[in-house]
Design a protein around this motif. Structure first.
Motif, PDB file in Angstrom:
ATOM      1  N   MET A 250       0.653   1.644  -3.288  1.00 22.48           N
ATOM      2  CA  MET A 250      -0.554   1.400  -2.536  1.00 22.48           C
ATOM      3  C   MET A 250      -1.141   0.028  -2.884  1.00 22.48           C
ATOM      4  SD  MET A 250      -2.248   2.900  -0.274  1.00 22.48           S
ATOM      5  CE  MET A 250      -3.785   3.251   0.432  1.00 22.48           C
ATOM      6  N   ALA A 251      -1.046  -0.363  -4.140  1.00 26.04           N
ATOM      7  CA  ALA A 251      -1.580  -1.654  -4.550  1.00 26.04           C
ATOM      8  C   ALA A 251      -0.773  -2.793  -3.945  1.00 26.04           C
ATOM      9  CB  ALA A 251      -1.592  -1.766  -6.065  1.00 26.04           C
ATOM     10  N   ALA A 252       0.547  -2.586  -3.823  1.00 24.02           N
ATOM     11  CA  ALA A 252       1.400  -3.623  -3.234  1.00 24.02           C
ATOM     12  C   ALA A 252       1.050  -3.845  -1.767  1.00 24.02           C
ATOM     13  CB  ALA A 252       2.865  -3.240  -3.372  1.00 24.02           C
ATOM     14  N   LEU A 253       0.774  -2.775  -1.055  1.00 20.30           N
ATOM     15  CA  LEU A 253       0.390  -2.879   0.351  1.00 20.30           C
ATOM     16  C   LEU A 253      -0.915  -3.657   0.500  1.00 20.30           C
ATOM     17  CD1 LEU A 253       0.968  -2.118   3.281  1.00 20.30           C
ATOM     18  CD2 LEU A 253      -0.286  -0.005   2.886  1.00 20.30           C
ATOM     19  N   ALA A 254      -1.861  -3.402  -0.358  1.00 18.26           N
ATOM     20  CA  ALA A 254      -3.133  -4.124  -0.325  1.00 18.26           C
ATOM     21  C   ALA A 254      -2.920  -5.603  -0.634  1.00 18.26           C
ATOM     22  CB  ALA A 254      -4.110  -3.509  -1.326  1.00 18.26           C
ATOM     23  N   MET A 255      -2.034  -5.908  -1.578  1.00 15.64           N
ATOM     24  CA  MET A 255      -1.772  -7.299  -1.924  1.00 15.64           C
ATOM     25  C   MET A 255      -1.096  -8.027  -0.762  1.00 15.64           C
ATOM     26  SD  MET A 255       0.164  -9.005  -5.208  1.00 15.64           S
ATOM     27  CE  MET A 255       1.281  -7.663  -5.343  1.00 15.64           C
ATOM     28  N   VAL A 256      -0.125  -7.370  -0.110  1.00 16.87           N
ATOM     29  CA  VAL A 256       0.538  -7.969   1.045  1.00 16.87           C
ATOM     30  C   VAL A 256      -0.459  -8.199   2.168  1.00 16.87           C
ATOM     31  CG1 VAL A 256       2.251  -7.550   2.848  1.00 16.87           C
ATOM     32  CG2 VAL A 256       2.810  -7.062   0.469  1.00 16.87           C
ATOM     33  N   PHE A 257      -1.329  -7.248   2.407  1.00 18.82           N
ATOM     34  CA  PHE A 257      -2.335  -7.392   3.449  1.00 18.82           C
ATOM     35  C   PHE A 257      -3.218  -8.610   3.182  1.00 18.82           C
ATOM     36  CE2 PHE A 257      -6.659  -6.671   4.962  1.00 18.82           C
ATOM     37  CZ  PHE A 257      -6.423  -6.557   6.321  1.00 18.82           C
ATOM     38  N   LYS A 258      -3.658  -8.783   1.958  1.00 22.48           N
ATOM     39  CA  LYS A 258      -4.520  -9.915   1.608  1.00 22.48           C
ATOM     40  C   LYS A 258      -3.773 -11.242   1.749  1.00 22.48           C
ATOM     41  CE  LYS A 258      -8.595  -8.537   0.665  1.00 22.48           C
ATOM     42  NZ  LYS A 258      -9.679  -8.940   1.549  1.00 22.48           N
ATOM     43  N   LEU A 259      -2.497 -11.274   1.360  1.00 18.21           N
ATOM     44  CA  LEU A 259      -1.708 -12.490   1.511  1.00 18.21           C
ATOM     45  C   LEU A 259      -1.549 -12.872   2.976  1.00 18.21           C
ATOM     46  CD1 LEU A 259       1.069 -11.931  -1.159  1.00 18.21           C
ATOM     47  CD2 LEU A 259      -0.671 -13.724  -1.163  1.00 18.21           C
ATOM     48  N   VAL A 260      -1.231 -11.904   3.818  1.00 15.01           N
ATOM     49  CA  VAL A 260      -1.072 -12.174   5.254  1.00 15.01           C
ATOM     50  C   VAL A 260      -2.409 -12.570   5.868  1.00 15.01           C
ATOM     51  CG1 VAL A 260      -0.514 -11.118   7.471  1.00 15.01           C
ATOM     52  CG2 VAL A 260       0.945 -10.712   5.500  1.00 15.01           C
ATOM     53  N   GLU A 261      -3.453 -11.912   5.465  1.00 12.58           N
ATOM     54  CA  GLU A 261      -4.784 -12.221   5.995  1.00 12.58           C
ATOM     55  C   GLU A 261      -5.184 -13.663   5.668  1.00 12.58           C
ATOM     56  OE1 GLU A 261      -8.767  -9.599   6.297  1.00 12.58           O
ATOM     57  OE2 GLU A 261      -8.132 -10.085   4.256  1.00 12.58           O
ATOM     58  N   SER A 262      -4.896 -14.124   4.465  1.00 11.37           N
ATOM     59  CA  SER A 262      -5.258 -15.487   4.106  1.00 11.37           C
ATOM     60  C   SER A 262      -4.313 -16.506   4.748  1.00 11.37           C
ATOM     61  CB  SER A 262      -5.272 -15.666   2.591  1.00 11.37           C
ATOM     62  OG  SER A 262      -3.979 -15.542   2.066  1.00 11.37           O
ATOM     63  N   ALA A 263      -3.045 -16.145   4.935  1.00 11.91           N
ATOM     64  CA  ALA A 263      -2.081 -17.067   5.530  1.00 11.91           C
ATOM     65  C   ALA A 263      -2.313 -17.275   7.016  1.00 11.91           C
ATOM     66  CB  ALA A 263      -0.666 -16.550   5.290  1.00 11.91           C
ATOM     67  N   GLN A 264      -2.798 -16.269   7.709  1.00 10.01           N
ATOM     68  CA  GLN A 264      -2.944 -16.387   9.154  1.00 10.01           C
ATOM     69  C   GLN A 264      -3.994 -17.420   9.559  1.00 10.01           C
ATOM     70  OE1 GLN A 264      -3.853 -12.551  10.724  1.00 10.01           O
ATOM     71  NE2 GLN A 264      -6.024 -12.691  10.300  1.00 10.01           N
ATOM     72  N   THR A 265      -4.842 -17.823   8.653  1.00 12.61           N
ATOM     73  CA  THR A 265      -5.824 -18.865   8.992  1.00 12.61           C
ATOM     74  C   THR A 265      -5.141 -20.218   9.126  1.00 12.61           C
ATOM     75  OG1 THR A 265      -6.331 -19.276   6.668  1.00 12.61           O
ATOM     76  CG2 THR A 265      -7.695 -17.659   7.806  1.00 12.61           C
ATOM     77  N   ARG A 266      -3.938 -20.367   8.541  1.00 15.62           N
ATOM     78  CA  ARG A 266      -3.215 -21.630   8.619  1.00 15.62           C
ATOM     79  C   ARG A 266      -2.071 -21.593   9.629  1.00 15.62           C
ATOM     80  NH1 ARG A 266      -3.874 -20.511   3.257  1.00 15.62           N
ATOM     81  NH2 ARG A 266      -1.714 -19.832   3.080  1.00 15.62           N
ATOM     82  N   TRP A 267      -1.770 -20.444  10.180  1.00 19.55           N
ATOM     83  CA  TRP A 267      -0.669 -20.321  11.133  1.00 19.55           C
ATOM     84  C   TRP A 267      -1.069 -20.883  12.480  1.00 19.55           C
ATOM     85  CZ3 TRP A 267       0.767 -14.551  10.025  1.00 19.55           C
ATOM     86  CH2 TRP A 267       1.456 -14.487   8.816  1.00 19.55           C
TER      87      TRP A 267
END
Length: 50
Positions: free
Chosen positions: A1-18
């Motif tokens: 569950m923690a890994a899913l939350a970490m992936v979500f946060k990484l994608v959320e922060s990356a999409q501002t630069r995509w």
């Protein structure tokens, strides 16, 4: 569950630069290996030197 939350946060922060796709009709050409320069499709004309 923690890994899913970490992936979500990484994608959320990356999409501002995509960059968004502003020409979806050209995606198939890119996937097929087409070459673009400065937004224009470059067609190769292979010539055989004698």
């Amino acid at each position: 569950m923690a890994a899913l939350a970490m992936v979500f946060k990484l994608v959320e922060s990356a999409q501002t630069r995509w960059r968004s796709v502003n020409a979806p009709h050209l995606v198939a050409l890119v996937r097929a290996g087409a070459h673009f320069e400065r937004g224009q499709l470059v067609e190769r004309h292979d010539t055989v030197a004698a």
